[in-house]
Design a protein around this motif. Structure first.
Motif, PDB file in Angstrom:
ATOM      1  N   THR A 229     106.140  17.513  82.905  1.00  0.00           N
ATOM      2  CA  THR A 229     107.264  16.926  83.517  1.00  0.00           C
ATOM      3  C   THR A 229     107.010  17.277  85.047  1.00  0.00           C
ATOM      4  N   ALA A 230     107.173  18.574  85.562  1.00  0.00           N
ATOM      5  CA  ALA A 230     107.014  18.994  86.900  1.00  0.00           C
ATOM      6  C   ALA A 230     105.714  18.595  87.792  1.00  0.00           C
ATOM      7  N   TYR A 231     104.615  18.235  86.752  1.00  0.00           N
ATOM      8  CA  TYR A 231     103.477  17.983  87.177  1.00  0.00           C
ATOM      9  C   TYR A 231     103.545  16.356  87.763  1.00  0.00           C
ATOM     10  N   SER A 232     104.279  15.381  87.034  1.00  0.00           N
ATOM     11  CA  SER A 232     104.322  14.187  87.366  1.00  0.00           C
ATOM     12  C   SER A 232     105.365  13.565  88.098  1.00  0.00           C
ATOM     13  N   ILE A 233     106.672  14.024  87.520  1.00  0.00           N
ATOM     14  CA  ILE A 233     107.693  13.428  87.829  1.00  0.00           C
ATOM     15  C   ILE A 233     108.010  13.514  89.541  1.00  0.00           C
ATOM     16  N   ASP A 234     108.332  12.328  90.351  1.00  0.00           N
ATOM     17  CA  ASP A 234     108.694  12.464  91.645  1.00  0.00           C
ATOM     18  C   ASP A 234     110.135  12.443  91.965  1.00  0.00           C
ATOM     19  N   LEU A 235     110.395  13.793  92.144  1.00  0.00           N
ATOM     20  CA  LEU A 235     111.467  14.324  92.344  1.00  0.00           C
ATOM     21  C   LEU A 235     111.551  15.454  93.355  1.00  0.00           C
ATOM     22  N   PRO A 236     112.361  15.774  94.199  1.00  0.00           N
ATOM     23  CA  PRO A 236     112.420  17.120  95.137  1.00  0.00           C
ATOM     24  C   PRO A 236     111.892  18.229  94.300  1.00  0.00           C
ATOM     25  N   LYS A 241     101.576  17.489  90.830  1.00  0.00           N
ATOM     26  CA  LYS A 241     100.085  17.019  91.208  1.00  0.00           C
ATOM     27  C   LYS A 241      99.502  16.890  92.494  1.00  0.00           C
ATOM     28  N   THR A 242     100.389  16.680  93.387  1.00  0.00           N
ATOM     29  CA  THR A 242     100.116  16.622  94.956  1.00  0.00           C
ATOM     30  C   THR A 242      99.684  17.885  95.397  1.00  0.00           C
ATOM     31  N   ASN A 243      99.822  18.896  94.693  1.00  0.00           N
ATOM     32  CA  ASN A 243      99.420  20.359  95.374  1.00  0.00           C
ATOM     33  C   ASN A 243      98.198  20.662  94.489  1.00  0.00           C
ATOM     34  N   PRO A 244      97.118  20.713  94.782  1.00  0.00           N
ATOM     35  CA  PRO A 244      96.122  21.194  93.946  1.00  0.00           C
ATOM     36  C   PRO A 244      96.135  22.530  93.143  1.00  0.00           C
ATOM     37  N   TYR A 245      96.836  23.426  93.625  1.00  0.00           N
ATOM     38  CA  TYR A 245      97.106  24.564  93.297  1.00  0.00           C
ATOM     39  C   TYR A 245      98.430  24.790  92.169  1.00  0.00           C
ATOM     40  N   LEU A 246      99.078  24.082  92.350  1.00  0.00           N
ATOM     41  CA  LEU A 246     100.259  23.790  91.372  1.00  0.00           C
ATOM     42  C   LEU A 246      99.821  22.908  90.203  1.00  0.00           C
ATOM     43  N   ALA A 247      98.940  21.929  90.424  1.00  0.00           N
ATOM     44  CA  ALA A 247      98.617  21.133  89.624  1.00  0.00           C
ATOM     45  C   ALA A 247      97.505  21.975  88.726  1.00  0.00           C
ATOM     46  N   ALA A 248      96.673  22.741  89.079  1.00  0.00           N
ATOM     47  CA  ALA A 248      95.943  23.799  88.154  1.00  0.00           C
ATOM     48  C   ALA A 248      96.768  24.551  87.552  1.00  0.00           C
ATOM     49  N   SER A 255      97.508  24.630  78.536  1.00  0.00           N
ATOM     50  CA  SER A 255      96.384  24.871  77.718  1.00  0.00           C
ATOM     51  C   SER A 255      95.607  26.301  77.704  1.00  0.00           C
ATOM     52  N   GLY A 256      96.124  27.108  78.713  1.00  0.00           N
ATOM     53  CA  GLY A 256      95.778  28.460  78.535  1.00  0.00           C
ATOM     54  C   GLY A 256      96.687  29.507  78.046  1.00  0.00           C
ATOM     55  N   PHE A 257      97.857  29.492  78.402  1.00  0.00           N
ATOM     56  CA  PHE A 257      98.742  30.486  78.093  1.00  0.00           C
ATOM     57  C   PHE A 257      99.624  29.817  76.878  1.00  0.00           C
ATOM     58  N   THR A 258     100.125  28.802  77.114  1.00  0.00           N
ATOM     59  CA  THR A 258     101.187  28.358  76.147  1.00  0.00           C
ATOM     60  C   THR A 258     100.613  28.237  74.729  1.00  0.00           C
ATOM     61  N   LEU A 291      90.664  29.646  82.112  1.00  0.00           N
ATOM     62  CA  LEU A 291      89.518  29.347  83.365  1.00  0.00           C
ATOM     63  C   LEU A 291      89.272  28.082  83.040  1.00  0.00           C
ATOM     64  N   PHE A 292      88.804  27.659  81.789  1.00  0.00           N
ATOM     65  CA  PHE A 292      88.034  26.370  81.261  1.00  0.00           C
ATOM     66  C   PHE A 292      89.397  25.255  81.815  1.00  0.00           C
ATOM     67  N   ALA A 293      90.598  25.470  81.451  1.00  0.00           N
ATOM     68  CA  ALA A 293      91.868  24.714  81.778  1.00  0.00           C
ATOM     69  C   ALA A 293      91.660  24.164  83.562  1.00  0.00           C
ATOM     70  N   ALA A 294      91.666  25.675  84.182  1.00  0.00           N
ATOM     71  CA  ALA A 294      91.428  25.362  85.573  1.00  0.00           C
ATOM     72  C   ALA A 294      90.459  24.449  85.988  1.00  0.00           C
ATOM     73  N   VAL A 295      89.215  24.455  85.385  1.00  0.00           N
ATOM     74  CA  VAL A 295      87.762  23.846  85.665  1.00  0.00           C
ATOM     75  C   VAL A 295      88.400  22.087  85.333  1.00  0.00           C
TER      76      VAL A 295
END
Length: 404
Positions: A229-236, A241-248, A255-258, A291-295
């Motif tokens: 939800t945080a990745y996509s939803i357009d709220l404050p 997704k607009t920040n590449p580090y947060l998107a990764a 996929s890596g931890f959860t 690591l694979f998910a980050a790629v």
């Protein structure tokens, strides 16, 4: 299956009239269109199209020239609809007629594309594989284990569908540029239909997480739900997704931890009833898949540069260019496979040593060959390579069982 229609000679002749003759009077237009229709019907004797129908529309259109602009516009639309009907009648795909089976297939195909089922399949494979990691003997493969595994597979697959759907709901304008084949972008789904699907799967994944009464599993579902939800939803404070580090971070967290941690401890503690222990195979799984998910998070944006630039999404590909991001992704995966081969070689079990070393070297070779064949200027080639990475991602779920 999407029905496609090609322009017939009829439409090409109309195009020739408009390009060559410019503005025509109603009488001239009527005469020229009748000539085109007569010629077209002679060439298409079995087309099943009534030439009189178009002729009547033309005469009606011509006789209305002294009427109001609104009336002329309406009649022009009627003429266009009649011509369009002619086009569709002349050009059925492979002579096929619409059937309940073909309609059902089109609906399934639209749902498949909307849910991005390749990602859902990866989740199902991952959950099933991680469920096997806590097992210590064949005796652990009891009915209770299979039920417990299903309790993890179903809600996590549902939350995956929710995440894919909400991303398309918010990004429909971007997808019209980057991914016009998706159901919302192409118009196959309305916003209401898509919202209903997303809401249903979002509710079901949370409800099942509560019903199954497994804290690790519910926390995993909740974290996955939140990150998607945080990745996509357009709220404050969101739209990560607009920040590449947060998107990764979203991709790594999901996929890596959860999946690795929540499913492993769900099976170990609440299905097998054993004390929580952090194993070598679990540790390798968390690090490798993170690591694979980050790629994957970086690679998936390579073919989407045009749309992301237009809408201000500062992905790694937009910031640094396709070539640098592509090279970084392949380099990281080669390092990951090399490290996995070294770790596997340190195993005290000969079978595990052989399978892990040979397996990771083989996958690395496939990756290297595929990377050398990618054309970064061709989005289809890049997208095909991205789908190949998902196959490598899923293949690793087999090899993690030999990392002891």
């Amino acid at each position: 299956m999407i029905q496609t229609f090609k322009p017939s000679k009829f439409s090409l002749r109309l195009h020739h009239i408009s390009r060559k003759q410019g503005f025509l009077t109603s009488v001239q237009l009527q005469r020229r269109l009748k000539n085109v229709i007569n010629l077209d019907c002679k060439e298409n004797k079995n087309c099943g199209f009534s030439c009189n129908k178009i002729t009547a529309s033309i005469e009606s259109f011509s006789s209305s020239c002294n009427k109001s602009t609104r009336d002329k516009s309406q009649l022009a639309q009627n003429l266009g609809a009649t011509i369009l009907e002619h086009e569709l009648t002349l050009q059925p795909k492979d002579g096929e007629e619409a059937t309940p089976q073909s309609d059902l297939w089109r609906k399934w195909d639209a749902f498949y594309r909307f849910c991005r089922l390749y990602s859902v399949i990866g989740t199902i494979i991952g959950v099933t594989s991680v469920s096997l990691l806590p097992l210590t003997s064949v005796a652990d493969l009891s009915p209770a284990f299979f039920v417990g595994s299903l309790k993890a597979v179903i809600p996590l697959a549902f939350v995956n569908i929710y995440v894919a759907g909400i991303n398309q709901l918010v990004d429909v304008d971007i997808d019209k540029i980057n991914k016009p084949y998706l159901p919302l972008a192409s118009g196959e789904y309305s916003m209401g239909q898509a919202t209903a699907i997303v809401s249903a799967f979002g509710f079901m994944c949370l409800a099942l997480g509560i019903m199954f009464q497994s804290p690790p599993l519910f926390i995993g579902i909740l974290v996955y739900f939140f990150l998607g939800t945080a990745y996509s939803i357009d709220l404050p404070l969101f739209r990560w997704k607009t920040n590449p580090y947060l998107a990764a971070l979203c991709m790594v967290g999901a996929s890596g931890f959860t999946i690795q941690l929540s499913v492993f401890y769900h099976i170990q503690k609440y299905v097998l009833g054993r004390p929580i222990v952090f194993t070598k195979s679990l540790g390798f799984s968390v690090i490798f898949f993170s690591l694979f998910a980050a790629v994957l998070a970086m690679f998936k944006d390579i073919p989407d540069v045009d749309g992301d630039q237009e809408f201000g999404n500062q992905t790694f590909s937009v910031r640094f260019g396709k070539e640098k991001v592509f090279t970084l992704c392949i380099t990281l995966l080669m390092i990951a496979y090399g490290s996995a081969a070294v770790i596997g070689a340190s195993s005290s079990i000969r079978l595990n040593k052989l399978v892990s070393v040979i397996g990771h070297c083989t996958l690395a070779s496939f990756l290297w060959l595929r990377a050398n064949s990618v054309n970064l200027d061709d989005n289809a080639s890049v997208q095909s390579c991205y789908m190949f990475l998902w196959k490598l991602f899923n293949a690793e779920y087999l090899l993690i069982h030999f990392m002891h």
